[in-house]
Design a protein around this motif. Structure first.
Motif, PDB file in Angstrom:
ATOM      1  N   ARG A  26      -4.415   7.679   5.101  1.00 53.93           N
ATOM      2  CA  ARG A  26      -4.644   6.303   5.557  1.00 53.93           C
ATOM      3  C   ARG A  26      -4.638   6.250   7.082  1.00 53.93           C
ATOM      4  NH1 ARG A  26      -0.801   4.401   1.068  1.00 53.93           N
ATOM      5  NH2 ARG A  26      -2.245   3.808  -0.589  1.00 53.93           N
ATOM      6  N   LEU A  68      -0.115  -5.171   8.439  1.00 52.07           N
ATOM      7  CA  LEU A  68      -0.619  -4.081   7.599  1.00 52.07           C
ATOM      8  C   LEU A  68       0.352  -2.906   7.574  1.00 52.07           C
ATOM      9  CD1 LEU A  68      -4.392  -4.135   8.603  1.00 52.07           C
ATOM     10  CD2 LEU A  68      -3.498  -4.429   6.289  1.00 52.07           C
ATOM     11  N   ASP A  71       3.210  -3.707   5.275  1.00 49.36           N
ATOM     12  CA  ASP A  71       2.896  -3.851   3.847  1.00 49.36           C
ATOM     13  C   ASP A  71       2.231  -2.625   3.233  1.00 49.36           C
ATOM     14  OD1 ASP A  71       3.881  -6.423   4.084  1.00 49.36           O
ATOM     15  OD2 ASP A  71       1.898  -7.331   4.369  1.00 49.36           O
ATOM     16  N   THR A  72       1.803  -1.671   4.032  1.00 50.05           N
ATOM     17  CA  THR A  72       1.050  -0.518   3.532  1.00 50.05           C
ATOM     18  C   THR A  72       1.854   0.759   3.745  1.00 50.05           C
ATOM     19  OG1 THR A  72      -0.998  -1.641   4.197  1.00 50.05           O
ATOM     20  CG2 THR A  72      -1.163   0.690   3.600  1.00 50.05           C
TER      21      THR A  72
END
Length: 395
Positions: A26, A68, A71-72
């Motif tokens: 990611r 982000l 939460d990721t």
């Protein structure tokens, strides 16, 4: 490869590539200019590292990027602009990643089109960032190199953290197991002393003490064996001979328990002449543990199947059985040290499997249905002789 009535190899066939793919890295792109996102995605579209592609995520402000990141899970790299909502928005994001989110793992690459707003020496010395690039100097080739270096660093940090956590888990499990055994030994020893003084028979108590001591010895031996597992040099290996070797090792181990593999199970193998890079001893051990697990938790007419299918630059190795299967709750614990559903089981076999998978940088997952069997899937991101593309093509 040894072939007999009980070791059956299916006719070779051309496999369609498996649908599943290795987990992607990611990458978070943080910039308020849409063009920067578009160009970055274009350049990194075909990038791979260790057989894994990129999952490119976009944020257009510092505030959005922090949401982000919060939460990721497992964002490996942040490509971070400096000037967004204000002249130092990116620097504030970098600071908050480390301090507020307490995230030491994500690699932060600062990209700026206005170096005067964030002098390199000042930024590097005051903030925990990992690289500093001016947008004008970050060519496609340099971005490939920067990304490879950042991902390698992220991978190593996560591996160290994973090993640290598992070592802690192992230490706590060992302490718990030793405490249980020593308390049992001490308890029955005290009872034996009292009954011996009263002239009573203490043989049953001594047998219990001997049994508990044997279990303690087996536990210590298993921990010593587990601790000695470490990946050596990788070799270019055909899967078929490796499976043959694991089968022979399993036969020998079962024979020591007076069990004949051929009498209790059949094995079918179809790996389509695929080759992998691995430590031969460790992958043989991994397959042996999985075969032992399938045999121990077998039903009548036990059948085990090993297949390997192409998966992107790598393959997916599957070990399937039609045994007793597991509940979802049991599946969640099977890789933990000393977890066993058998009263006399040590519970280090599948823990060993997971360590070997981790040592190679692979992925393992399990699906199981009670009374129907289990399937272990091991994702090997790239095959022998097929190095990741960023090393072959992007240079």
């Amino acid at each position: 490869m040894v072939v007999d009535e009980d070791l059956l190899f299916a006719d070779e066939e051309e496999f369609e590539p498996a649908v599943r793919e290795p987990q992607r890295w990611r990458i978070l792109i943080v910039d308020d200019e849409e063009e920067v996102h578009t160009v970055t995605r274009l350049v990194l579209n075909d990038f791979t590292f260790e057989g894994r592609k990129l999952d490119l995520i976009s944020a257009y402000s510092g505030k959005e990027s922090l949401e982000l990141l919060r939460d990721t899970e497992d964002i490996a790299v942040v490509l971070l602009d400096v000037v967004m909502e204000d002249n130092h928005a990116g620097l504030e994001v970098a600071r908050r990643i480390r301090e507020d989110l307490n995230n030491p793992f994500t690699r932060i690459i600062l990209r700026t089109g206005q170096p005067g707003q964030a002098p390199e020496n000042k930024v590097i010395s005051e903030l925990d960032i990992n690289d500093y690039k001016q947008k004008t100097e970050l060519t496609a080739q340099k971005l490939f190199v920067t990304m490879t270096t950042a991902l390698r660093s992220f991978r190593d940090l996560k591996t160290i953290e994973t090993n640290r956590n598992r070592l802690l888990q192992l230490a706590m499990s060992v302490a718990h197991q030793i405490r249980n055994r020593t308390m049992s030994i001490a308890g029955f020893a005290n009872i034996a002393v009292r009954e011996l003084m009263a002239g009573e028979d203490v043989v049953s108590h001594l047998d219990t003490i001997r049994t508990e001591a044997s279990r303690l010895e087996a536990m210590v031996a298993s921990v010593s064996d587990f601790a000695s597992l470490s990946r050596g040099a990788k070799e270019d290996l055909l899967l078929k001979p490796v499976i043959d070797e694991a089968y022979a090792a399993t036969e020998k181990k079962l024979a020591s328990k007076e069990i004949s593999f051929a009498d209790v199970a059949t094995l079918s193998v179809n790996v389509n002449d695929l080759r992998i890079e691995a430590d031969r001893d460790l992958i043989v051990r991994m397959l042996q543990e999985l075969l032992m697990n399938a045999v121990v938790f077998r039903n009548e007419d036990c059948h085990i199947t090993i297949t390997a299918e192409p998966l992107g630059e790598g393959c997916i190795l599957k070990i399937k059985d039609n045994g007793v299967g597991m509940s979802p709750e049991t599946v969640s614990y099977i890789f933990d040290p000393f977890f066993s559903s058998l009263p006399d089981g040590v519970g280090m076999g599948l823990c060993t499997v997971r360590k070997i998978v981790d040592e190679h940088g692979w992925e393992i997952s399990v699906s199981s249905t009670e009374h129907k069997g289990s399937t272990f899937e091991i994702v090997i991101p790239f095959l022998s002789g097929r190095a990741p593309r960023e090393e072959n093509k992007q240079g």
